[in-house]
Design a protein around this motif. Sequence first.
Motif, PDB file in Angstrom:
ATOM      1  N   LEU A   1      36.598  39.380  42.336  1.00 36.56           N
ATOM      2  CA  LEU A   1      37.502  39.172  41.204  1.00 36.56           C
ATOM      3  C   LEU A   1      37.918  40.547  40.698  1.00 36.56           C
ATOM      4  O   LEU A   1      37.064  41.404  40.451  1.00 36.56           O
ATOM      5  CB  LEU A   1      36.777  38.403  40.096  1.00 36.56           C
ATOM      6  N   ALA A   2      39.223  40.760  40.547  1.00 41.77           N
ATOM      7  CA  ALA A   2      39.725  42.060  40.094  1.00 41.77           C
ATOM      8  C   ALA A   2      40.456  41.903  38.763  1.00 41.77           C
ATOM      9  O   ALA A   2      41.638  41.537  38.733  1.00 41.77           O
ATOM     10  CB  ALA A   2      40.643  42.657  41.150  1.00 41.77           C
ATOM     11  N   PRO A   3      39.792  42.185  37.630  1.00 36.16           N
ATOM     12  CA  PRO A   3      40.499  42.173  36.351  1.00 36.16           C
ATOM     13  C   PRO A   3      41.405  43.406  36.255  1.00 36.16           C
ATOM     14  O   PRO A   3      40.914  44.533  36.294  1.00 36.16           O
ATOM     15  CB  PRO A   3      39.374  42.236  35.308  1.00 36.16           C
ATOM     16  N   CYS A   4      42.698  43.185  36.185  1.00 38.29           N
ATOM     17  CA  CYS A   4      43.664  44.308  36.178  1.00 38.29           C
ATOM     18  C   CYS A   4      44.661  44.138  35.035  1.00 38.29           C
ATOM     19  O   CYS A   4      45.820  44.547  35.152  1.00 38.29           O
ATOM     20  CB  CYS A   4      44.419  44.368  37.503  1.00 38.29           C
ATOM     21  N   ALA A   5      44.226  43.496  33.947  1.00 38.45           N
ATOM     22  CA  ALA A   5      45.128  43.323  32.796  1.00 38.45           C
ATOM     23  C   ALA A   5      44.554  44.099  31.613  1.00 38.45           C
ATOM     24  O   ALA A   5      44.328  45.290  31.714  1.00 38.45           O
ATOM     25  CB  ALA A   5      45.311  41.841  32.501  1.00 38.45           C
ATOM     26  N   LEU A   6      44.272  43.402  30.526  1.00 37.70           N
ATOM     27  CA  LEU A   6      43.728  44.115  29.355  1.00 37.70           C
ATOM     28  C   LEU A   6      42.206  44.015  29.355  1.00 37.70           C
ATOM     29  O   LEU A   6      41.605  43.394  30.232  1.00 37.70           O
ATOM     30  CB  LEU A   6      44.322  43.517  28.080  1.00 37.70           C
ATOM     31  N   GLY A   7      41.584  44.620  28.336  1.00 37.70           N
ATOM     32  CA  GLY A   7      40.121  44.651  28.285  1.00 37.70           C
ATOM     33  C   GLY A   7      39.514  43.326  27.842  1.00 37.70           C
ATOM     34  O   GLY A   7      40.226  42.361  27.547  1.00 37.70           O
ATOM     35  N   ALA A   8      38.171  43.302  27.833  1.00 37.87           N
ATOM     36  CA  ALA A   8      37.369  42.179  27.336  1.00 37.87           C
ATOM     37  C   ALA A   8      37.577  40.884  28.119  1.00 37.87           C
ATOM     38  O   ALA A   8      37.300  39.793  27.607  1.00 37.87           O
ATOM     39  CB  ALA A   8      37.626  41.953  25.846  1.00 37.87           C
ATOM     40  N   ALA A   9      38.024  41.014  29.368  1.00 36.23           N
ATOM     41  CA  ALA A   9      38.249  39.814  30.185  1.00 36.23           C
ATOM     42  C   ALA A   9      36.927  39.131  30.525  1.00 36.23           C
ATOM     43  O   ALA A   9      36.888  37.919  30.757  1.00 36.23           O
ATOM     44  CB  ALA A   9      38.989  40.194  31.463  1.00 36.23           C
ATOM     45  N   LEU A  10      35.852  39.932  30.557  1.00 38.30           N
ATOM     46  CA  LEU A  10      34.541  39.360  30.907  1.00 38.30           C
ATOM     47  C   LEU A  10      33.767  39.145  29.609  1.00 38.30           C
ATOM     48  O   LEU A  10      33.321  40.089  28.969  1.00 38.30           O
ATOM     49  CB  LEU A  10      33.795  40.306  31.856  1.00 38.30           C
ATOM     50  N   ASN A  11      33.647  37.885  29.227  1.00 39.61           N
ATOM     51  CA  ASN A  11      33.029  37.549  27.942  1.00 39.61           C
ATOM     52  C   ASN A  11      32.244  36.257  28.069  1.00 39.61           C
ATOM     53  O   ASN A  11      32.195  35.667  29.159  1.00 39.61           O
ATOM     54  CB  ASN A  11      34.127  37.435  26.873  1.00 39.61           C
ATOM     55  N   HIS A  12      31.653  35.803  26.959  1.00 39.71           N
ATOM     56  CA  HIS A  12      30.757  34.644  27.075  1.00 39.71           C
ATOM     57  C   HIS A  12      31.481  33.395  27.568  1.00 39.71           C
ATOM     58  O   HIS A  12      30.877  32.515  28.167  1.00 39.71           O
ATOM     59  CB  HIS A  12      29.998  34.392  25.768  1.00 39.71           C
ATOM     60  N   THR A  13      32.793  33.329  27.381  1.00 38.47           N
ATOM     61  CA  THR A  13      33.546  32.153  27.846  1.00 38.47           C
ATOM     62  C   THR A  13      33.815  32.252  29.341  1.00 38.47           C
ATOM     63  O   THR A  13      33.584  31.292  30.084  1.00 38.47           O
ATOM     64  CB  THR A  13      34.911  32.055  27.112  1.00 38.47           C
ATOM     65  N   THR A  14      34.316  33.428  29.777  1.00 37.66           N
ATOM     66  CA  THR A  14      34.717  33.524  31.188  1.00 37.66           C
ATOM     67  C   THR A  14      33.496  33.627  32.111  1.00 37.66           C
ATOM     68  O   THR A  14      33.504  33.053  33.205  1.00 37.66           O
ATOM     69  CB  THR A  14      35.632  34.750  31.421  1.00 37.66           C
ATOM     70  N   ILE A  15      32.461  34.343  31.681  1.00 36.30           N
ATOM     71  CA  ILE A  15      31.340  34.630  32.604  1.00 36.30           C
ATOM     72  C   ILE A  15      30.685  33.349  33.106  1.00 36.30           C
ATOM     73  O   ILE A  15      30.339  33.238  34.280  1.00 36.30           O
ATOM     74  CB  ILE A  15      30.319  35.589  31.945  1.00 36.30           C
ATOM     75  N   LYS A  16      30.579  32.353  32.239  1.00 35.99           N
ATOM     76  CA  LYS A  16      29.879  31.139  32.697  1.00 35.99           C
ATOM     77  C   LYS A  16      30.665  30.365  33.761  1.00 35.99           C
ATOM     78  O   LYS A  16      30.092  29.586  34.508  1.00 35.99           O
ATOM     79  CB  LYS A  16      29.448  30.256  31.527  1.00 35.99           C
ATOM     80  N   HIS A  17      31.979  30.608  33.849  1.00 35.93           N
ATOM     81  CA  HIS A  17      32.788  29.873  34.838  1.00 35.93           C
ATOM     82  C   HIS A  17      32.955  30.625  36.157  1.00 35.93           C
ATOM     83  O   HIS A  17      33.491  30.083  37.121  1.00 35.93           O
ATOM     84  CB  HIS A  17      34.196  29.609  34.277  1.00 35.93           C
ATOM     85  N   LEU A  18      32.546  31.899  36.183  1.00 33.82           N
ATOM     86  CA  LEU A  18      32.847  32.730  37.363  1.00 33.82           C
ATOM     87  C   LEU A  18      32.256  32.139  38.641  1.00 33.82           C
ATOM     88  O   LEU A  18      31.107  31.679  38.648  1.00 33.82           O
ATOM     89  CB  LEU A  18      32.298  34.148  37.158  1.00 33.82           C
TER      90      LEU A  18
END
Length: 357
Positions: free
Chosen positions: A234-251
């Motif tokens: 997974l390559a986050p290439c937009a703004l910051g804080a993309a990895l957070n308690h909401t997104t991490i559980k779905h990865l």
Amino acid sequence: MKLFETMNQHGHERVAFHVDPATGLKAIIALHSSVLGNALGGTRRWAYTDESEAIRDVLRLSEGMTYKSAATDLPMGGAKSVIMIEKGKVPTEAEARAMGRFVDTFAGKYIAAEDVGVNTQYCDWMAQETSHIMGGETVSHGGDPSPFTSQGTFNAMKACLAHAGRKVEFSGLKVAVQGLGATGYRLAKLCRDHGATVIGTDVNPAAIERAVKELGVVALNPGQDIFAQECDILAPCALGAALNHTTIKHLKCAIICGTANNQLHDAAVDGPALKQRGILYGPDFIVNAGGVIRLAGLYLGMTEAALDKKIEQIEQTTTAVLKEGKNDPSEHVAAVNYAKRRIEAGRKAKLAQPAMA
Ligand code: NAD
């Protein structure tokens, strides 16, 4: 926000605010550290919801720049600037020149460059007012750093694959890219050119259309979440804080390695959370250092060959940090420690120098 307390906690040296009534410019420059040298960091132009959000962003980004430059062994400090705009406000030469005059008040301790919302044209406009600008279109200003950022991140992906015990090969891999702008598009291209299937998303429909048409990127359907897609990287290439308690559980990825700055919403929580989920995280300021290497290197007078070598070395630096990270709560902690050791060595070396008569 308790600004002085926060600056003290994180070691910021100086934060300056500026208003230019004629152009409506509202800007902040944060100089986090000049221990290792003058500080180069981009100017972000963004519609922040309020002043606190802009201050938080510039403080976090400038601290990240200190670690980024130190980890890559550049004799440079860390700083960043932000411009607060109303949503949709078009950049103008007058605004950029007002920003250039603000940058000039730092007398070279801060060197501005591009970031989100600021392009090479904007850098050239700023450079009409100050010589402390990199990233403009003219050769002397270094040009667009984003291809070098993407190349460095691609090199770091190889280190991540090797560290995860996988073959360092892209054919057969699925890479998911969030943000198909300057760096995301080129990273997607590198992955595609090396045989990977790339899926991608962007809030800007034109960016998706271009990536689909020119690179064969598979666009997500409306409502599909890039963070919930099964993929190798997974390559986050937009703004910051993309990895957070909401997104991490779905990865559903094995590796995270992207160009965005400050990918972890809360590094103390989200770094360990990724580790607990068994997801290898390529620390953002290690993997996305290609752009600063390019611009700071040119500013320092390095040759093209030396610059290319340094961008290649991002692979080795990533490997070294990931190895250290095995025993740390997160790869992010390992990366910060790796950088801090270099800053401390620089501080000691400075103290050991004889005082000027
Ligand atoms: P860019 O503005 O060219 O591209 C960012 C893209 O992300 C845009 O197309 C935008 O529409 C999209 N986007 C924004 N929010 C999104 C969301 N929620 N979901 C999907 N897409 C979204 O910027 P860039 O230069 O590619 O920079 C991207 C990131 O990389 C930033 O965090 C930047 O700080 C970081 N970075 C850039 C460089 C560089 O050389 N340009 C260097 C180091 C770090």
